[in-house]
Design an enzyme around this catalytic site. Structure first.
Site, PDB file in Angstrom:
ATOM      1  N   ASP A  13       0.866  -1.175   0.000  1.00 55.29           N
ATOM      2  CA  ASP A  13       0.000   0.000   0.000  1.00 55.29           C
ATOM      3  C   ASP A  13       0.906   1.229   0.000  1.00 55.29           C
ATOM      4  O   ASP A  13       2.111   1.115   0.258  1.00 55.29           O
ATOM      5  CB  ASP A  13      -0.891  -0.008   1.257  1.00 55.29           C
ATOM      6  CG  ASP A  13      -1.797   1.214   1.332  1.00 55.29           C
ATOM      7  OD1 ASP A  13      -2.365   1.615   0.295  1.00 55.29           O
ATOM      8  OD2 ASP A  13      -1.943   1.796   2.433  1.00 55.29           O
ATOM      9  N   SER A  14       0.316   2.387  -0.233  1.00 52.77           N
ATOM     10  CA  SER A  14       1.088   3.627  -0.131  1.00 52.77           C
ATOM     11  C   SER A  14       1.560   3.841   1.311  1.00 52.77           C
ATOM     12  O   SER A  14       2.406   4.687   1.549  1.00 52.77           O
ATOM     13  CB  SER A  14       0.215   4.807  -0.552  1.00 52.77           C
ATOM     14  OG  SER A  14      -0.895   4.913   0.321  1.00 52.77           O
ATOM     15  N   TYR A  45      -0.538   8.566  -2.200  1.00 55.42           N
ATOM     16  CA  TYR A  45      -0.509   8.360  -3.649  1.00 55.42           C
ATOM     17  C   TYR A  45      -1.677   9.101  -4.315  1.00 55.42           C
ATOM     18  O   TYR A  45      -1.616   9.426  -5.491  1.00 55.42           O
ATOM     19  CB  TYR A  45      -0.673   6.873  -3.985  1.00 55.42           C
ATOM     20  CG  TYR A  45       0.549   5.981  -3.811  1.00 55.42           C
ATOM     21  CD1 TYR A  45       1.734   6.447  -3.265  1.00 55.42           C
ATOM     22  CD2 TYR A  45       0.492   4.643  -4.212  1.00 55.42           C
ATOM     23  CE1 TYR A  45       2.833   5.594  -3.107  1.00 55.42           C
ATOM     24  CE2 TYR A  45       1.576   3.790  -4.072  1.00 55.42           C
ATOM     25  CZ  TYR A  45       2.743   4.262  -3.519  1.00 55.42           C
ATOM     26  OH  TYR A  45       3.818   3.423  -3.380  1.00 55.42           O
ATOM     27  N   GLY A  46      -2.744   9.295  -3.544  1.00 53.13           N
ATOM     28  CA  GLY A  46      -4.033   9.739  -4.098  1.00 53.13           C
ATOM     29  C   GLY A  46      -4.000  10.994  -4.938  1.00 53.13           C
ATOM     30  O   GLY A  46      -4.817  11.175  -5.831  1.00 53.13           O
ATOM     31  N   CYS A  76      -4.455  -1.225  -2.086  1.00 55.19           N
ATOM     32  CA  CYS A  76      -4.532   0.227  -2.258  1.00 55.19           C
ATOM     33  C   CYS A  76      -5.424   0.479  -3.463  1.00 55.19           C
ATOM     34  O   CYS A  76      -5.101   0.046  -4.574  1.00 55.19           O
ATOM     35  CB  CYS A  76      -3.121   0.763  -2.497  1.00 55.19           C
ATOM     36  SG  CYS A  76      -3.050   2.536  -2.817  1.00 55.19           S
ATOM     37  N   ASN A  77      -6.543   1.135  -3.237  1.00 55.74           N
ATOM     38  CA  ASN A  77      -7.462   1.423  -4.344  1.00 55.74           C
ATOM     39  C   ASN A  77      -6.797   2.323  -5.383  1.00 55.74           C
ATOM     40  O   ASN A  77      -6.991   2.153  -6.586  1.00 55.74           O
ATOM     41  CB  ASN A  77      -8.712   2.140  -3.813  1.00 55.74           C
ATOM     42  CG  ASN A  77      -9.558   1.255  -2.930  1.00 55.74           C
ATOM     43  OD1 ASN A  77     -10.546   0.707  -3.357  1.00 55.74           O
ATOM     44  ND2 ASN A  77      -9.159   1.096  -1.684  1.00 55.74           N
ATOM     45  N   THR A  78      -6.007   3.269  -4.898  1.00 53.39           N
ATOM     46  CA  THR A  78      -5.381   4.246  -5.780  1.00 53.39           C
ATOM     47  C   THR A  78      -4.353   3.578  -6.696  1.00 53.39           C
ATOM     48  O   THR A  78      -4.320   3.833  -7.900  1.00 53.39           O
ATOM     49  CB  THR A  78      -4.696   5.345  -4.941  1.00 53.39           C
ATOM     50  OG1 THR A  78      -5.618   5.794  -3.944  1.00 53.39           O
ATOM     51  CG2 THR A  78      -4.261   6.505  -5.785  1.00 53.39           C
ATOM     52  N   CYS A 186     -10.954   3.499   0.274  1.00 50.28           N
ATOM     53  CA  CYS A 186      -9.506   3.650   0.465  1.00 50.28           C
ATOM     54  C   CYS A 186      -9.161   2.779   1.660  1.00 50.28           C
ATOM     55  O   CYS A 186      -9.877   2.809   2.677  1.00 50.28           O
ATOM     56  CB  CYS A 186      -9.179   5.109   0.740  1.00 50.28           C
ATOM     57  SG  CYS A 186      -7.500   5.383   1.354  1.00 50.28           S
ATOM     58  N   THR A 187      -8.082   2.017   1.550  1.00 48.12           N
ATOM     59  CA  THR A 187      -7.788   1.044   2.609  1.00 48.12           C
ATOM     60  C   THR A 187      -7.381   1.702   3.925  1.00 48.12           C
ATOM     61  O   THR A 187      -7.380   1.053   4.971  1.00 48.12           O
ATOM     62  CB  THR A 187      -6.700   0.056   2.156  1.00 48.12           C
ATOM     63  OG1 THR A 187      -5.572   0.792   1.657  1.00 48.12           O
ATOM     64  CG2 THR A 187      -7.222  -0.876   1.085  1.00 48.12           C
ATOM     65  N   HIS A 188      -7.052   2.983   3.884  1.00 44.77           N
ATOM     66  CA  HIS A 188      -6.759   3.671   5.153  1.00 44.77           C
ATOM     67  C   HIS A 188      -8.033   3.936   5.969  1.00 44.77           C
ATOM     68  O   HIS A 188      -7.974   4.072   7.191  1.00 44.77           O
ATOM     69  CB  HIS A 188      -6.096   5.033   4.886  1.00 44.77           C
ATOM     70  CG  HIS A 188      -4.640   4.965   4.556  1.00 44.77           C
ATOM     71  ND1 HIS A 188      -4.176   4.552   3.338  1.00 44.77           N
ATOM     72  CD2 HIS A 188      -3.538   5.271   5.295  1.00 44.77           C
ATOM     73  CE1 HIS A 188      -2.843   4.616   3.323  1.00 44.77           C
ATOM     74  NE2 HIS A 188      -2.437   5.040   4.505  1.00 44.77           N
TER      75      HIS A 188
HETATM   76  N1  DGL Z   1      -4.693   3.195   0.906  1.00 39.60           N
HETATM   77  C1  DGL Z   1      -4.689   3.935  -0.319  1.00 39.60           C
HETATM   78  C2  DGL Z   1      -5.976   3.625  -1.090  1.00 39.60           C
HETATM   79  O1  DGL Z   1      -6.596   2.598  -0.828  1.00 39.60           O
HETATM   80  C3  DGL Z   1      -4.396   5.344   0.074  1.00 39.60           C
HETATM   81  C4  DGL Z   1      -4.214   6.267  -0.994  1.00 39.60           C
HETATM   82  C5  DGL Z   1      -3.200   7.344  -0.819  1.00 39.60           C
HETATM   83  O2  DGL Z   1      -2.040   7.051  -0.551  1.00 39.60           O
HETATM   84  O3  DGL Z   1      -3.600   8.486  -1.085  1.00 39.60           O
HETATM   85  O4  DGL Z   1      -6.384   4.331  -1.981  1.00 39.60           O
END
Ligand code: DGL
Length: 266
Positions: A13-14, A45-46, A76-78, A186-188
């Site tokens: 993930d990011s 990352y978003g 990570c969805n992004t 978003c996984t966060h």
């Molecule tokens: N956990 C990432 C997601 O699912 C976070 C994105 C980010 O880093 O902005 O999108």
């Protein structure tokens, strides 16, 4: 590959967000070792370009492959939105990606209004657009970029009034629009669950896709005959950010008596 493939599952993930997926993976796949990679130095990352996210994802995957990972979960969805096609084309290992759970939200909605909280990158991706077209054509979709939320989680501030102030800005308009399903895209965001629940109460169901992704990983392991009945299970965590934060979060979400934890910063 043999039925006893003890190589680890890789997950990245990011940052620490993908730990919400890791937590579900260890529940349903207790015999599998897992290597987790958090790219917290480059988080979020978003708001970055697809090109940058593809480059980060490439590095993350190559690191996980150097750890002999047999399958990779892009938690990570992004990164899924920007890079999954590239990764599938360029690396010879199965990938599991993430996308906002528009389908269950749309099919469970009684009011015909759903809310989706995700990053700019996720909303920009073709995956989100296609899924919305396919499953939520007759549904009013309230999309909201969760500006600042990822940073709250990365700084161990998920359960604070500061995070709640932001969440209220994002979620109250959804509630006022009569949404009865809110997707954590978003996984966060599952780390913010307590504060989200406080705002939402019983007016809407909060959808966290992590369990579905863990089940999908299990299905792919079976499909490719990559599963193991494992004895020497371990969990390794690598971060490009602050090691103290990831240790704190892993300890917070783990039940006691877990297998060896190994933490390293890169
Ligand atoms: N956990 C990432 C997601 O699912 C976070 C994105 C980010 O880093 O902005 O999108």
């Amino acid at each position: 590959m043999s039925m006893a493939d003890s190589r680890p599952i890789g997950i990245f993930d990011s940052g620490v967000g993908g730990l919400t997926v890791w937590k579900e993976l260890i529940n349903i796949l207790p015999n599998e070792s897992i290597v987790y990679f958090a790219d917290s130095k480059n988080c979020p990352y978003g708001s970055k370009s697809d090109k940058e996210i593809i480059n980060f994802s490439k590095k993350n995957v190559e690191f996980l492959l150097s750890q002999q990972c047999k399958i990779i979960v892009v938690a990570c969805n992004t990164a899924t939105a920007a890079a999954i096609d590239f990764l599938r084309k360029n690396y010879n290992v199965p990938f599991i990606g993430m996308e906002p759970a528009v389908k269950p939200a749309a099919s469970n909605s009684k009011t015909g209004h759903i809310g989706i909280l995700a990053t700019q990158g996720t909303f920009n991706g073709k995956l989100f657009k296609e899924t919305s077209r396919k499953y939520a054509d007759n549904i009013e979709t309230n999309i909201q970029i969760g500006v600042g939320l990822v940073e709250m989680v990365e700084n161990f501030k998920a359960d604070t009034n500061e995070a709640e102030v932001l969440l209220r800005q994002y979620i109250e308009p959804m509630i006022n629009n009569n949404v009865d399903q809110i997707v954590l895209g978003c996984t966060h965001y599952p780390f913010l669950y307590n504060r989200i629940k406080k705002i939402v109460g019983n007016t809407a169901t909060i959808i966290n896709p992590s369990i579905a992704v863990a089940k999908q990983t299990q299905a792919q392991l079976l499909k490719y005959h990559l599963e193991t009945s494992g004895n020497d299970v371990y969990y390794k965590f690598y971060t490009t950010g602050k090691i103290k934060i990831i240790i704190k979060i892993v300890k917070q979400i783990s039940k006691k008596n877990h297998k060896p934890f190994i933490f390293k910063s890169l």
